[in-house]
Design a protein around this motif. Structure first.
Motif, short mmCIF file in Angstrom:
data_model
loop_
_atom_site.label_atom_id
_atom_site.label_comp_id
_atom_site.label_asym_id
_atom_site.label_seq_id
_atom_site.Cartn_x
_atom_site.Cartn_y
_atom_site.Cartn_z
N HIS A 119 -6.68 -28.01 30.83
CA HIS A 119 -5.39 -28.15 31.50
C HIS A 119 -4.27 -27.50 30.67
O HIS A 119 -3.43 -26.79 31.20
N ALA A 120 -4.31 -27.74 29.36
CA ALA A 120 -3.30 -27.16 28.47
C ALA A 120 -3.37 -25.64 28.48
O ALA A 120 -2.34 -24.95 28.52
N ARG A 149 -1.88 -24.46 31.71
CA ARG A 149 -0.42 -24.63 31.74
C ARG A 149 0.30 -23.62 30.85
O ARG A 149 1.43 -23.26 31.12
N THR A 150 -0.34 -23.20 29.77
CA THR A 150 0.28 -22.22 28.87
C THR A 150 -0.06 -20.79 29.26
O THR A 150 0.41 -19.85 28.62
N LYS A 206 4.05 -22.56 26.28
CA LYS A 206 4.41 -23.96 26.02
C LYS A 206 3.98 -24.82 27.21
O LYS A 206 4.06 -24.41 28.36
N TYR A 207 3.53 -26.02 26.89
CA TYR A 207 3.09 -26.98 27.89
C TYR A 207 3.84 -28.28 27.62
O TYR A 207 3.83 -28.78 26.51
N THR A 216 -0.01 -35.59 33.34
CA THR A 216 -1.22 -34.97 32.78
C THR A 216 -2.44 -35.80 33.12
O THR A 216 -3.46 -35.27 33.57
N GLN A 260 6.10 -31.25 23.52
CA GLN A 260 5.72 -29.89 23.90
C GLN A 260 4.47 -29.50 23.12
O GLN A 260 4.35 -29.81 21.94
N ARG A 314 1.42 -26.39 22.26
CA ARG A 314 1.01 -24.98 22.27
C ARG A 314 -0.46 -24.94 21.88
O ARG A 314 -0.88 -25.70 21.00
#
Length: 143
Positions: free
Chosen positions: A22-23, A26-27, A34-35, A42, A77, A79
């Motif tokens: 997911h991260a 999203r990035t 950035k996520y 989430t 946040q 990364r």
């Protein structure tokens, strides 16, 4: 979606793997991406409890998969990091126990597979994160 074997066989549990995927999405798979979704959102998107999402995020940060930046009055946040910054697979269980405070019992299958797996070479450990989890992409020659 293509998932490189380095990530697939690294030793993440299903919750950690799902949160990491997911991260990355999203990035955009970019190290400078950035996520910053809320923990509740989430967990909802990843179809797990908030507690499981919280543990998985904390684990991923402790194990070097994600960098966390606290933001006062706002959601944290995150990364993604380069694979060379990740903790070694043999250290993941210790990190997991530290995060959750629970010592997990290793199954016989895990013990056998951990002993029989060849160690990851430095070259395969330094694969760009974008190539680890990329939608509809065939692996490149450097993999």
């Amino acid at each position: 979606m293509f998932v490189h074997n380095l990530l697939d066989e690294y030793g993440l549990d299903p919750y950690e793997f799902r949160i990491y995927a997911h991260a990355v999405r999203r990035t955009g798979g970019k190290l400078d991406g950035k996520y910053f979704a809320s923990l509740n959102k989430t967990a909802e998107i990843c179809q797990m409890s908030v507690r499981k999402a919280q543990y998985a995020l904390k684990f991923l940060c402790e194990a070097g998969f994600l960098n966390q930046e606290k933001r006062k009055g706002r959601t944290d946040q995150y990364r993604i990091t380069h694979s060379r910054e990740w903790a070694k697979p043999e250290n993941l269980e210790v990190i997991r126990e530290k995060v959750t405070g629970v010592k997990r019992k290793k199954s016989q299958n895990n013990s056998k597979s951990a002993k029989s797996k060849p160690s990851t070479t430095k070259q395969s450990n330094e694969i760009d994160v974008v190539n680890l989890l990329t939608p509809s992409q065939i692996p490149t020659d450097d993999l």
